[in-house]
Scaffold this active site. Structure first.
Site, PDB file in Angstrom:
ATOM      1  N   THR A   1       0.834  -1.207   0.000  1.00 43.62           N
ATOM      2  CA  THR A   1       0.000   0.000   0.000  1.00 43.62           C
ATOM      3  C   THR A   1       0.867   1.254   0.000  1.00 43.62           C
ATOM      4  O   THR A   1       1.967   1.256   0.552  1.00 43.62           O
ATOM      5  CB  THR A   1      -0.955   0.041   1.223  1.00 43.62           C
ATOM      6  OG1 THR A   1      -1.805   1.201   1.122  1.00 43.62           O
ATOM      7  CG2 THR A   1      -0.225   0.101   2.557  1.00 43.62           C
TER       8      THR A   1
ATOM      9  N   ASP B   1      -8.572  -3.610  -0.311  1.00 44.57           N
ATOM     10  CA  ASP B   1      -9.354  -2.666  -1.094  1.00 44.57           C
ATOM     11  C   ASP B   1     -10.646  -2.365  -0.350  1.00 44.57           C
ATOM     12  O   ASP B   1     -11.291  -3.264   0.164  1.00 44.57           O
ATOM     13  CB  ASP B   1      -9.664  -3.258  -2.472  1.00 44.57           C
ATOM     14  CG  ASP B   1      -9.719  -2.144  -3.482  1.00 44.57           C
ATOM     15  OD1 ASP B   1      -8.648  -1.649  -3.861  1.00 44.57           O
ATOM     16  OD2 ASP B   1     -10.836  -1.743  -3.858  1.00 44.57           O
TER      17      ASP B   1
ATOM     18  N   GLY C   1     -10.009   9.913   3.938  1.00 46.63           N
ATOM     19  CA  GLY C   1     -11.068   9.613   2.969  1.00 46.63           C
ATOM     20  C   GLY C   1     -12.445  10.079   3.425  1.00 46.63           C
ATOM     21  O   GLY C   1     -12.664  11.244   3.762  1.00 46.63           O
TER      22      GLY C   1
ATOM     23  N   LYS D   1     -11.516   3.338  16.035  1.00 44.46           N
ATOM     24  CA  LYS D   1     -11.977   3.006  14.671  1.00 44.46           C
ATOM     25  C   LYS D   1     -11.658   1.542  14.355  1.00 44.46           C
ATOM     26  O   LYS D   1     -12.503   0.810  13.847  1.00 44.46           O
ATOM     27  CB  LYS D   1     -11.322   3.941  13.644  1.00 44.46           C
ATOM     28  CG  LYS D   1     -11.768   3.651  12.213  1.00 44.46           C
ATOM     29  CD  LYS D   1     -11.085   4.511  11.159  1.00 44.46           C
ATOM     30  CE  LYS D   1     -11.370   3.968   9.766  1.00 44.46           C
ATOM     31  NZ  LYS D   1     -10.607   4.605   8.690  1.00 44.46           N
TER      32      LYS D   1
HETATM   33  P1  IMP Z   1      -9.026   2.081  -1.734  1.00 45.85           P
HETATM   34  O1  IMP Z   1      -9.224   1.763  -3.205  1.00 45.85           O
HETATM   35  O2  IMP Z   1      -9.174   0.901  -0.869  1.00 45.85           O
HETATM   36  O3  IMP Z   1      -7.753   2.799  -1.467  1.00 45.85           O
HETATM   37  O4  IMP Z   1     -10.167   3.061  -1.285  1.00 45.85           O
HETATM   38  C1  IMP Z   1     -11.109   3.664  -2.132  1.00 45.85           C
HETATM   39  C2  IMP Z   1     -11.487   5.017  -1.583  1.00 45.85           C
HETATM   40  O5  IMP Z   1     -12.156   4.853  -0.343  1.00 45.85           O
HETATM   41  C3  IMP Z   1     -10.292   5.922  -1.350  1.00 45.85           C
HETATM   42  O6  IMP Z   1     -10.639   7.207  -1.803  1.00 45.85           O
HETATM   43  C4  IMP Z   1     -10.109   5.914   0.151  1.00 45.85           C
HETATM   44  O7  IMP Z   1      -9.651   7.172   0.622  1.00 45.85           O
HETATM   45  C5  IMP Z   1     -11.512   5.605   0.665  1.00 45.85           C
HETATM   46  N1  IMP Z   1     -11.399   4.791   1.872  1.00 45.85           N
HETATM   47  C6  IMP Z   1     -10.880   3.537   1.966  1.00 45.85           C
HETATM   48  N2  IMP Z   1     -10.897   3.115   3.232  1.00 45.85           N
HETATM   49  C7  IMP Z   1     -11.426   4.115   3.956  1.00 45.85           C
HETATM   50  C8  IMP Z   1     -11.658   4.272   5.351  1.00 45.85           C
HETATM   51  O8  IMP Z   1     -11.370   3.424   6.204  1.00 45.85           O
HETATM   52  N3  IMP Z   1     -12.205   5.444   5.714  1.00 45.85           N
HETATM   53  C9  IMP Z   1     -12.524   6.423   4.819  1.00 45.85           C
HETATM   54  N4  IMP Z   1     -12.317   6.328   3.518  1.00 45.85           N
HETATM   55  C10 IMP Z   1     -11.752   5.180   3.092  1.00 45.85           C
END
Ligand code: IMP
Length: 194
Positions: free
Chosen positions: A12, A72, A151, A174
């Site tokens: 990551t 993901d 996020g 969390k």
């Molecule tokens: P990713 O593809 O897993 O990196 O996440 C997809 C989107 O969801 C990204 O824009 C992340 O910032 C958001 N995201 C993933 N996990 C979380 C979380 O635990 N809290 C808030 N936003 C998240």
């Protein structure tokens, strides 16, 4: 090439995700250490998080020798947005952002939302890919609140904690209830036995 049989690599580039995951990892007494590997994965636009995760995992397999995983996640506003942004979460956060999501919602009290996470884990000793999932339900906050997390955290209120967004919780709080915490808990249970 990377190789250490007692190290599990988390692929990551997201420092917030790594912080959450390493806090959980530290608390478990297992024979494996966790290490971050920030190498580029290939992300496809697919229908499910599982398909995205598997593709990402396979895209770096040739660069890794030991056991490793990717995670993901997605944010789903089930009511009233029928699951949007879901698999489009990354794109939506970068474009309309949290403010844009709030503009799409009229009745926040009736909103239903959840975060889902999937871990795709390649376990070298058995040459297999395993999946571990987690989900947390809640609703959308009327306003953007809190300084923690990342996020969509500032607009998500989990059902289990009254009126606090994820961004208003400590990492430890969390982790106890989050989608990622649950998925990782399942991975750690597996690692304890193997
Ligand atoms: P990713 O593809 O897993 O990196 O996440 C997809 C989107 O969801 C990204 O824009 C992340 O910032 C958001 N995201 C993933 N996990 C979380 C979380 O635990 N809290 C808030 N936003 C998240």
């Amino acid at each position: 090439m990377t190789n250490n049989e007692n190290t599990v690599y988390f692929i990551t580039g997201n420092k917030y995700k790594f912080r959450e995951v390493s806090e959980i990892f530290k608390k478990k007494k297992i024979k494996y250490d966790l290490e971050q590997k920030d190498i580029k994965t290939t992300e496809i636009q697919a229908q499910t998080l599982k398909d995205v995760a598997l593709f990402k995992l396979n895209s770096v397999k040739c660069k890794m020798k030991g056991s490793f995983f990717i995670e993901d996640a997605g944010f789903f506003v089930d009511i009233p947005l029928e699951g949007f942004p879901g698999v489009y979460s990354s794109y939506v956060l970068k474009t309309i952002g949290n403010e844009g999501i709030l503009k799409l919602i009229n009745d926040f009290d009736r909103s239903v939302a959840h975060f889902s996470a999937i871990i795709a884990f390649y376990f070298k000793p058995i040459d297999k890919t395993l999946f571990f999932e987690g989900l947390v339900e809640g609703k959308v906050s009327k306003t953007i609140r809190g300084k923690g997390g990342f996020g969509f955290d500032p607009i998500f209120i989990p059902n289990i904690i009254l009126d606090k967004t994820f961004a208003e919780l400590s990492t430890e709080e969390k982790n106890k209830i989050s989608h990622r915490g649950q998925a990782l808990g399942k991975l750690l249970e597996f690692l304890e036995k193997n």
